[in-house]
Scaffold this active site. Structure first.
Site, PDB file in Angstrom:
ATOM      1  N   ASN A   9      36.197   6.166  30.864  1.00  0.00           N
ATOM      2  CA  ASN A   9      34.812   6.756  31.227  1.00  0.00           C
ATOM      3  C   ASN A   9      33.539   5.577  31.446  1.00  0.00           C
ATOM      4  O   ASN A   9      34.276   4.832  30.429  1.00  0.00           O
ATOM      5  CB  ASN A   9      33.254   7.601  30.583  1.00  0.00           C
ATOM      6  CG  ASN A   9      32.685   7.579  30.525  1.00  0.00           C
ATOM      7  OD1 ASN A   9      32.353   7.345  32.378  1.00  0.00           O
ATOM      8  ND2 ASN A   9      31.180   8.681  30.327  1.00  0.00           N
ATOM      9  N   LYS A  11      31.863   4.035  33.359  1.00  0.00           N
ATOM     10  CA  LYS A  11      30.316   4.671  33.565  1.00  0.00           C
ATOM     11  C   LYS A  11      30.130   3.292  35.324  1.00  0.00           C
ATOM     12  O   LYS A  11      30.940   3.819  36.053  1.00  0.00           O
ATOM     13  CB  LYS A  11      29.057   4.197  32.431  1.00  0.00           C
ATOM     14  CG  LYS A  11      29.903   5.083  31.161  1.00  0.00           C
ATOM     15  CD  LYS A  11      29.169   4.481  30.071  1.00  0.00           C
ATOM     16  CE  LYS A  11      29.734   5.529  28.400  1.00  0.00           C
ATOM     17  NZ  LYS A  11      29.403   5.819  27.591  1.00  0.00           N
ATOM     18  N   GLU A  99      24.687  10.967  28.321  1.00  0.00           N
ATOM     19  CA  GLU A  99      23.492  10.052  29.646  1.00  0.00           C
ATOM     20  C   GLU A  99      22.643  10.683  30.957  1.00  0.00           C
ATOM     21  O   GLU A  99      21.854  10.399  31.050  1.00  0.00           O
ATOM     22  CB  GLU A  99      24.828   8.538  29.823  1.00  0.00           C
ATOM     23  CG  GLU A  99      24.569   8.030  28.781  1.00  0.00           C
ATOM     24  CD  GLU A  99      26.047   6.969  29.133  1.00  0.00           C
ATOM     25  OE1 GLU A  99      26.495   7.237  29.856  1.00  0.00           O
ATOM     26  OE2 GLU A  99      26.148   6.097  27.759  1.00  0.00           O
ATOM     27  N   SER A 215      32.532   5.104  19.914  1.00  0.00           N
ATOM     28  CA  SER A 215      32.993   3.868  20.099  1.00  0.00           C
ATOM     29  C   SER A 215      34.489   3.757  19.420  1.00  0.00           C
ATOM     30  O   SER A 215      34.555   3.282  18.378  1.00  0.00           O
ATOM     31  CB  SER A 215      31.760   3.236  18.978  1.00  0.00           C
ATOM     32  OG  SER A 215      30.956   2.952  19.395  1.00  0.00           O
TER      33      SER A 215
HETATM   34  P1  13P Z   1      31.887   4.679  23.745  1.00  0.00           P
HETATM   35  O1  13P Z   1      32.960   4.172  23.943  1.00  0.00           O
HETATM   36  O2  13P Z   1      31.341   3.355  24.800  1.00  0.00           O
HETATM   37  O3  13P Z   1      31.273   4.600  22.583  1.00  0.00           O
HETATM   38  O4  13P Z   1      31.219   5.175  24.717  1.00  0.00           O
HETATM   39  C1  13P Z   1      31.915   6.999  23.863  1.00  0.00           C
HETATM   40  C2  13P Z   1      31.858   7.265  25.726  1.00  0.00           C
HETATM   41  O5  13P Z   1      29.664   7.735  26.197  1.00  0.00           O
HETATM   42  C3  13P Z   1      32.316   7.829  26.862  1.00  0.00           C
HETATM   43  O6  13P Z   1      31.766   9.431  27.036  1.00  0.00           O
END
Ligand code: 13P
Length: 251
Positions: A9, A11, A99, A215
């Site tokens: 992801n 984002k 989110e 994470s």
């Molecule tokens: P991180 O791996 O940066 O913690 O993000 C997890 C996440 O929200 C994947 O959708």
């Protein structure tokens, strides 16, 4: 046997130049993907077609949208429709990321509508669930996550529910560097599977992939993925570093 899924992801990250470089690296890397283990790349919307094109040489590398709207098309400025996604050959969409829930007010009921339209268009939802820190501290996370699943998914038939991929992402572990322990992940994944088993039966529940997110890194992926009910991961930060994510896919 249920499928393993390792999903990136990205984002709201990456310029076109960075996206090109990452996609080229993934397309060229030796990846242990096959019909039972796929990698999915949820890239920003402007890069969907680019990602499709760059990863087209390997059928086990799939591309996902990070969101879509609940209507098939129409006057919804700025939104992304399943009709558009289907027309460019996108088969996966991430829905209900924490989110989206937190910053854009997406409710369980609204997500139910999005799940419906995706299934109507043969697009697989990667449906996210997960609790905030205060719920974990009160030790009520299992009921909290069960409610998210019940309110968004339990109207589906058994033949529909098996088309989904579920991603459990404890909010306190997202982007914080703090992962759930593999025991905490396994405990929640088993709880999620039992929620599905109670509604749809054990056989149906046993084929739904449940991914862990929060994470995940190359250094902790194999330990988390070795848990019985963890069928892969949804990876944020580490999916933006080619070497890291290649190691996670191969973990
Ligand atoms: P991180 O791996 O940066 O913690 O993000 C997890 C996440 O929200 C994947 O959708």
């Amino acid at each position: 046997m249920r499928k393993k899924v390792i999903a990136a992801n990205w984002k709201m990250n990456g310029t076109l130049e960075q996206a090109n470089a990452l996609l080229d690296a993934f397309a060229a890397a030796p990846l242990t993907v096959n019909e039972n283990k796929i990698a999915v790349f949820a890239v920003p919307a402007p890069y969907l077609m680019l990602a499709k094109e760059k990863l087209s040489g390997n059928p086990y590398l799939q591309v996902a949208a990070q969101n879509c709207y609940s209507k098939k098309s129409g006057a919804y400025t700025g939104e992304l429709s399943v009709e558009i996604l289907q027309s460019i050959g996108i088969n996966y969409v991430v829905l209900g990321h924490s989110e989206r829930r937190e910053y854009f007010g997406e409710s369980n009921a609204f997500l139910a509508d999005k799940v419906n339209i995706c299934l109507e268009y043969n697009i697989t939802p990667i449906f996210c669930c997960g609790e905030p820190l205060e719920i974990r501290e009160a030790d009520t996370q299992n009921a909290f996550v069960a409610k998210q699943l019940q309110e968004s998914l339990f109207h589906l038939s058994a033949s529909e529910i098996v088309k989904l991929v579920i991603a459990y992402e404890p909010i306190w572990a997202i982007g914080t560097g703090k992962t759930a322990s593999s025991a905490q992940a396994q405990e929640m994944h088993a709880s999620i599977r039992s929620v599905f088993a109670a509604k749809y039966g054990a056989e149906v529940a046993s084929i739904i992939p449940i991914l862990y997110g929060g994470s995940v890194k190359a250094s902790n992926a194999s330990e988390i993925f070795s848990e019985t009910d963890v069928d892969g991961g949804l990876v944020g930060g580490a999916s933006l570093i080619a070497d890291e994510f290649i190691k996670i896919i191969n973990a």
